[in-house]
Design a protein around this motif. Sequence first.
Motif, PDB file in Angstrom:
ATOM      1  N   PRO A   1       0.839  -1.205   0.000  1.00 48.37           N
ATOM      2  CA  PRO A   1       0.000   0.000   0.000  1.00 48.37           C
ATOM      3  C   PRO A   1       0.871   1.251   0.000  1.00 48.37           C
ATOM      4  O   PRO A   1       1.909   1.286   0.673  1.00 48.37           O
ATOM      5  CB  PRO A   1      -0.790  -0.104   1.309  1.00 48.37           C
TER       6      PRO A   1
ATOM      7  N   ARG B   1      -4.243  -3.062  -1.917  1.00 48.98           N
ATOM      8  CA  ARG B   1      -5.329  -2.066  -1.925  1.00 48.98           C
ATOM      9  C   ARG B   1      -6.236  -2.225  -0.715  1.00 48.98           C
ATOM     10  O   ARG B   1      -6.790  -1.255  -0.204  1.00 48.98           O
ATOM     11  CB  ARG B   1      -6.158  -2.178  -3.209  1.00 48.98           C
TER      12      ARG B   1
ATOM     13  N   ASP C   1       0.179   4.093   1.337  1.00 48.63           N
ATOM     14  CA  ASP C   1       0.101   4.743   2.641  1.00 48.63           C
ATOM     15  C   ASP C   1       0.028   3.705   3.766  1.00 48.63           C
ATOM     16  O   ASP C   1      -0.591   3.924   4.794  1.00 48.63           O
ATOM     17  CB  ASP C   1      -1.116   5.673   2.706  1.00 48.63           C
ATOM     18  N   GLY C   2       0.683   2.577   3.564  1.00 47.75           N
ATOM     19  CA  GLY C   2       0.644   1.517   4.560  1.00 47.75           C
ATOM     20  C   GLY C   2       1.698   1.706   5.634  1.00 47.75           C
ATOM     21  O   GLY C   2       2.527   2.601   5.587  1.00 47.75           O
TER      22      GLY C   2
ATOM     23  N   SER D   1      -4.918  -0.110   2.047  1.00 47.11           N
ATOM     24  CA  SER D   1      -4.602   1.280   1.737  1.00 47.11           C
ATOM     25  C   SER D   1      -5.823   2.170   1.906  1.00 47.11           C
ATOM     26  O   SER D   1      -6.870   1.922   1.291  1.00 47.11           O
ATOM     27  CB  SER D   1      -4.080   1.399   0.298  1.00 47.11           C
TER      28      SER D   1
END
Length: 419
Positions: free
Chosen positions: A76, A102, A78-79, A105
């Motif tokens: 992701p 996904r 923004d993981g 995320s």
Amino acid sequence: MGGASDAALASWHALGLRYGTAYVYPKSALAAGDKAAFHALAASCSTTGYAWTASDSPDEVVAKAARLRFPLMVKPVDGSGSKGVTHVARCDDLPAAVACARSYSASRSVIAEEFVQSRPLAMGGEAASPLLVGQTRAPLRATLVLPSAEHRGATASWAVMETSNQSLAAQKKTAAATSSFSVFALEPFPELQPDDDLVGAITDVLARTGAELEDGDIVVVASKVVSIAEKRYIDLASVTVGPEALELSAKTGKPASIVQLILDHSVAHFLATEKGPIIAQHRLGYQLTSAGIDRAGTEGAWLLPVDPDASARALRDALITHTSAEIAVVIADSDGRADRRGATCISIGAAGLAPLRITEHTEPAGRAKRQEETFTDMVAAAAGIVLGQRGRGAPVAVLRGINFTPSDEGVASMIHRGR
């Protein structure tokens, strides 16, 4: 400060407040989790990194990731931690990996990055696992200014304030000198059949003989067993022979179907003498005797691996997984020279070590001399002492004690193009 999961973020914040450390939650934590911001930082430092692609469209990221060099890490954008992160070795596995990423995320965006072995980089202090240059440890220090604005959903503005020690580019060029090394073959080695597990065969021989791979070993594998494992067999009865192949066959005495395969897999060729051998410029860029075509009895032939560097990376990654030893891999092929009889060994694929070794010295008169050496070819030739004995059945050798620069550039990076 560090932690293994998102559950630790609040604890980091509390400890930071109590002891006055520089770690601030959530801004710095969120910034650290932004993969795109990391790549922007690397680019702003003019640091040579690895290829990547990112998108909130699963179809787009799969299509673009398929053009990268495998293996990949899909995660992701923004993981945090390791949630939704998948190591992908094959193109067919991309859709599932992207779907997994996904699901973790918040923005439904996914990044796919080329997997680079043994290049950790620590910011804000000395690296706990310094970047390795052969067997020489050279830590990199850096001080960063983290984004001050709320980071989620925003583009970070990173600035490097101070760096010290050697640059990454300089570190890539040199490795400690090698004064001696040893080499041994993995034998007895089983006779592989198409689609056999090459890595399994190697680890089985290691187990049966009591041998172990060690950090820094270079495993050299004959290209033929890689071709066998990758099912690169061609039935000569399926080859349609053309006039040029018939003419070359008459001159050289080589079967017309083999000559046709040489022509089919090369862009140019010439005869070393009036009767051969045929020296061909393979489509992959290598200049090889018979374009690397290897006879398989009277009815078939073995072609080279489709992408020898990718094959070397896959072997390297699998062997590291099975043995926990940080090793490099070279795929070697026997090759003749146009100016002499006989054959030697050259590299056609490599992973984990730089294909070129750069040596520099200053002469007594003060003139500086710099030379590029085809390092992986020298490694292949050294292994060829034990590999290159027909009928012995020893297609894998281990070289120990050679210092090298870690790299996944591959042999293709040193091939002359446009010829």
